[in-house]
Design a protein around this motif. Structure first.
Motif, PDB file in Angstrom:
ATOM      1  N   GLN A  33       0.856  -1.051   0.106  1.00 18.19           N
ATOM      2  CA  GLN A  33      -0.125   0.051   0.031  1.00 18.19           C
ATOM      3  C   GLN A  33       0.857   1.231   0.008  1.00 18.19           C
ATOM      4  O   GLN A  33       0.677   2.259  -0.782  1.00 18.19           O
ATOM      5  N   LEU A  34       2.051   1.126   0.412  1.00 22.40           N
ATOM      6  CA  LEU A  34       2.906   2.395   0.788  1.00 22.40           C
ATOM      7  C   LEU A  34       3.309   2.604  -0.802  1.00 22.40           C
ATOM      8  O   LEU A  34       3.525   3.897  -1.078  1.00 22.40           O
ATOM      9  N   ILE A  35       3.805   1.571  -1.770  1.00 22.50           N
ATOM     10  CA  ILE A  35       4.085   1.969  -2.952  1.00 22.50           C
ATOM     11  C   ILE A  35       3.029   2.421  -3.623  1.00 22.50           C
ATOM     12  O   ILE A  35       3.268   3.349  -4.614  1.00 22.50           O
ATOM     13  N   VAL A  36       1.843   2.093  -3.466  1.00 19.40           N
ATOM     14  CA  VAL A  36       0.605   2.525  -4.102  1.00 19.40           C
ATOM     15  C   VAL A  36       0.538   4.284  -3.789  1.00 19.40           C
ATOM     16  O   VAL A  36       0.257   4.828  -4.747  1.00 19.40           O
ATOM     17  N   MET A  37       0.725   4.288  -2.684  1.00 12.79           N
ATOM     18  CA  MET A  37       0.643   5.613  -2.095  1.00 12.79           C
ATOM     19  C   MET A  37       1.775   6.722  -3.002  1.00 12.79           C
ATOM     20  O   MET A  37       1.312   7.886  -3.385  1.00 12.79           O
ATOM     21  N   ASN A  74      13.561   8.875  -5.032  1.00 14.60           N
ATOM     22  CA  ASN A  74      13.918   8.556  -3.652  1.00 14.60           C
ATOM     23  C   ASN A  74      12.735   7.818  -2.781  1.00 14.60           C
ATOM     24  O   ASN A  74      12.811   7.458  -1.638  1.00 14.60           O
ATOM     25  N   GLY A  75      11.602   7.655  -3.716  1.00 15.83           N
ATOM     26  CA  GLY A  75      10.447   6.716  -3.151  1.00 15.83           C
ATOM     27  C   GLY A  75      10.426   5.471  -3.727  1.00 15.83           C
ATOM     28  O   GLY A  75      10.961   4.216  -3.349  1.00 15.83           O
ATOM     29  N   LEU A  76      10.073   5.469  -4.955  1.00 15.49           N
ATOM     30  CA  LEU A  76      10.105   4.327  -5.694  1.00 15.49           C
ATOM     31  C   LEU A  76      11.422   3.621  -5.995  1.00 15.49           C
ATOM     32  O   LEU A  76      11.239   2.351  -6.034  1.00 15.49           O
ATOM     33  N   GLN A  77      12.109   4.370  -6.835  1.00  8.54           N
ATOM     34  CA  GLN A  77      13.326   3.805  -7.277  1.00  8.54           C
ATOM     35  C   GLN A  77      14.230   3.277  -6.040  1.00  8.54           C
ATOM     36  O   GLN A  77      14.837   1.960  -6.064  1.00  8.54           O
ATOM     37  N   ALA A  78      14.181   4.144  -4.947  1.00  7.49           N
ATOM     38  CA  ALA A  78      15.030   3.726  -3.652  1.00  7.49           C
ATOM     39  C   ALA A  78      14.223   2.338  -3.057  1.00  7.49           C
ATOM     40  O   ALA A  78      15.039   1.596  -2.247  1.00  7.49           O
ATOM     41  N   ALA A  79      13.134   2.071  -3.271  1.00  3.31           N
ATOM     42  CA  ALA A  79      12.391   0.698  -2.406  1.00  3.31           C
ATOM     43  C   ALA A  79      12.569  -0.408  -3.402  1.00  3.31           C
ATOM     44  O   ALA A  79      12.531  -1.480  -2.904  1.00  3.31           O
ATOM     45  N   LEU A  80      13.333  -0.154  -4.515  1.00  2.01           N
ATOM     46  CA  LEU A  80      13.744  -1.377  -5.320  1.00  2.01           C
ATOM     47  C   LEU A  80      14.757  -2.425  -4.456  1.00  2.01           C
ATOM     48  O   LEU A  80      15.550  -1.729  -4.108  1.00  2.01           O
ATOM     49  N   ASP A  81      14.422  -3.612  -4.613  1.00  8.10           N
ATOM     50  CA  ASP A  81      15.102  -4.620  -3.941  1.00  8.10           C
ATOM     51  C   ASP A  81      15.739  -5.483  -5.017  1.00  8.10           C
ATOM     52  O   ASP A  81      15.249  -6.247  -5.566  1.00  8.10           O
ATOM     53  N   ALA A  82      17.049  -5.249  -5.568  1.00 10.17           N
ATOM     54  CA  ALA A  82      17.628  -5.645  -6.536  1.00 10.17           C
ATOM     55  C   ALA A  82      18.099  -7.102  -6.218  1.00 10.17           C
ATOM     56  O   ALA A  82      18.025  -7.966  -7.318  1.00 10.17           O
ATOM     57  N   GLU A  83      17.976  -7.490  -4.972  1.00  2.81           N
ATOM     58  CA  GLU A  83      18.604  -8.866  -4.583  1.00  2.81           C
ATOM     59  C   GLU A  83      17.304  -9.921  -4.895  1.00  2.81           C
ATOM     60  O   GLU A  83      17.335 -10.951  -5.343  1.00  2.81           O
ATOM     61  N   ARG A  84      16.438  -9.269  -4.149  1.00  2.00           N
ATOM     62  CA  ARG A  84      15.055 -10.315  -4.259  1.00  2.00           C
ATOM     63  C   ARG A  84      14.325  -9.791  -5.682  1.00  2.00           C
ATOM     64  O   ARG A  84      13.433 -10.769  -5.974  1.00  2.00           O
ATOM     65  N   GLY A  85      14.297  -8.776  -6.297  1.00  2.00           N
ATOM     66  CA  GLY A  85      13.811  -8.520  -7.667  1.00  2.00           C
ATOM     67  C   GLY A  85      14.329  -8.884  -8.698  1.00  2.00           C
ATOM     68  O   GLY A  85      13.786  -8.962  -9.670  1.00  2.00           O
ATOM     69  N   GLY A  86      15.584  -9.077  -8.656  1.00  2.00           N
ATOM     70  CA  GLY A  86      16.277  -9.490 -10.007  1.00  2.00           C
ATOM     71  C   GLY A  86      16.178  -8.536 -11.079  1.00  2.00           C
ATOM     72  O   GLY A  86      16.280  -7.299 -11.029  1.00  2.00           O
ATOM     73  N   GLU A  87      15.956  -9.543 -12.169  1.00  2.00           N
ATOM     74  CA  GLU A  87      15.727  -8.810 -13.548  1.00  2.00           C
ATOM     75  C   GLU A  87      14.594  -7.831 -13.482  1.00  2.00           C
ATOM     76  O   GLU A  87      14.755  -6.677 -14.007  1.00  2.00           O
ATOM     77  N   ILE A  88      13.430  -8.072 -12.790  1.00  5.04           N
ATOM     78  CA  ILE A  88      12.296  -6.913 -12.646  1.00  5.04           C
ATOM     79  C   ILE A  88      12.933  -5.788 -12.043  1.00  5.04           C
ATOM     80  O   ILE A  88      12.492  -4.839 -12.602  1.00  5.04           O
ATOM     81  N   ALA A  89      13.469  -5.857 -10.864  1.00  3.02           N
ATOM     82  CA  ALA A  89      13.934  -4.863 -10.206  1.00  3.02           C
ATOM     83  C   ALA A  89      14.911  -4.008 -11.197  1.00  3.02           C
ATOM     84  O   ALA A  89      14.937  -2.598 -11.304  1.00  3.02           O
ATOM     85  N   GLU A  90      15.786  -4.680 -11.885  1.00  2.87           N
ATOM     86  CA  GLU A  90      16.790  -4.053 -12.704  1.00  2.87           C
ATOM     87  C   GLU A  90      16.037  -3.167 -13.747  1.00  2.87           C
ATOM     88  O   GLU A  90      16.485  -2.077 -13.952  1.00  2.87           O
ATOM     89  N   ARG A  91      15.007  -3.697 -14.386  1.00  2.00           N
ATOM     90  CA  ARG A  91      14.253  -3.057 -15.444  1.00  2.00           C
ATOM     91  C   ARG A  91      13.216  -2.022 -14.758  1.00  2.00           C
ATOM     92  O   ARG A  91      13.411  -0.831 -15.506  1.00  2.00           O
ATOM     93  N   LEU A  92      12.951  -1.872 -13.579  1.00  2.00           N
ATOM     94  CA  LEU A  92      12.217  -0.840 -13.248  1.00  2.00           C
ATOM     95  C   LEU A  92      13.252   0.373 -12.705  1.00  2.00           C
ATOM     96  O   LEU A  92      12.819   1.556 -12.947  1.00  2.00           O
ATOM     97  N   ASP A  93      14.433  -0.076 -12.296  1.00  2.00           N
ATOM     98  CA  ASP A  93      15.482   0.703 -12.000  1.00  2.00           C
ATOM     99  C   ASP A  93      15.685   1.746 -13.240  1.00  2.00           C
ATOM    100  O   ASP A  93      15.659   2.843 -13.228  1.00  2.00           O
TER     101      ASP A  93
END
Length: 141
Positions: A33-37, A74-93
Motif C-alpha cells: 500500500q505504501l508503494i501505491v501511495m 527517493n521513493g519508488l526507485q529507492a524501494a527496489l530490492d535488486a537482490e530479491r527483485g532480480g531482473e524485474i527490479a533492474e528493469r524498473l530501475d
C-alpha cells in the motif's frame, strides 16, 4: 477581521487534519500500500505540474515536478530490492531513471509531451502494481 482569522484557523486545522490523516494512512499501510501511495503522489504531482504549465505558473510547475521526481527517485526507485527483485527490479530501475529524465526535461523545456510520457509510464506501472495487491496481501507483502 474575525471572519478572516476564523477562516485562517479553519484552514490550518483542516491542513493539520489532512496531514494526520495521511500520516495515519502511512502508519497503518502495508509495504504494498505504501508503494501505491507513492504512485498516487507522483501522478498527482505530474497532473498539478501540467495545470501549472498550462497556466504559465513556472514556479509552481517546477515545485510539482520536483515533488514527482523526488517520489520517483527517493521513493519508488529507492524501494527496489535488486537482490530479491532480480531482473524485474533492474528493469524498473532503468524505467524510473528514464521517467526521472523525462521529468527533468519537461521542467527545463516546459514540455507537456514529456510530462504525458512520464505520467503514462507511471500509470502503467501503478496499474500492474495494483493488480498484484491480492497476491501481496496473501504473502504478507
Amino acid at each position: 477581521m474575525t471572519a478572516m482569522r476564523g477562516a485562517a484557523a479553519y484552514g490550518r486545522g483542516a491542513g493539520a487534519y489532512a496531514k494526520v490523516g495521511v500520516e495515519s494512512g502511512v502508519m497503518s499501510a502495508s509495504p504494498h500500500q505504501l508503494i501505491v501511495m507513492l504512485f498516487d503522489g507522483a501522478l498527482a504531482s505530474i497532473r498539478k505540474a501540467r495545470i501549472h504549465l498550462q497556466d504559465g505558473n513556472r514556479s509552481e510547475k517546477g515545485k510539482a515536478i520536483s515533488k514527482a521526481l523526488e517520489i520517483v527517485t527517493n521513493g519508488l526507485q529507492a524501494a527496489l530490492d535488486a537482490e530479491r527483485g532480480g531482473e524485474i527490479a533492474e528493469r524498473l530501475d532503468m524505467l524510473y531513471d528514464y521517467i526521472g529524465r523525462q521529468l527533468l526535461a519537461a521542467n527545463r523545456h516546459d514540455d507537456v509531451e514529456r510530462l504525458d510520457e512520464a505520467e503514462r509510464l507511471l500509470s502503467d506501472i501503478a496499474s500492474a502494481w495494483r493488480e498484484i495487491a491480492p497476491q501481496a496481501q496473501a504473502t504478507g507483502g
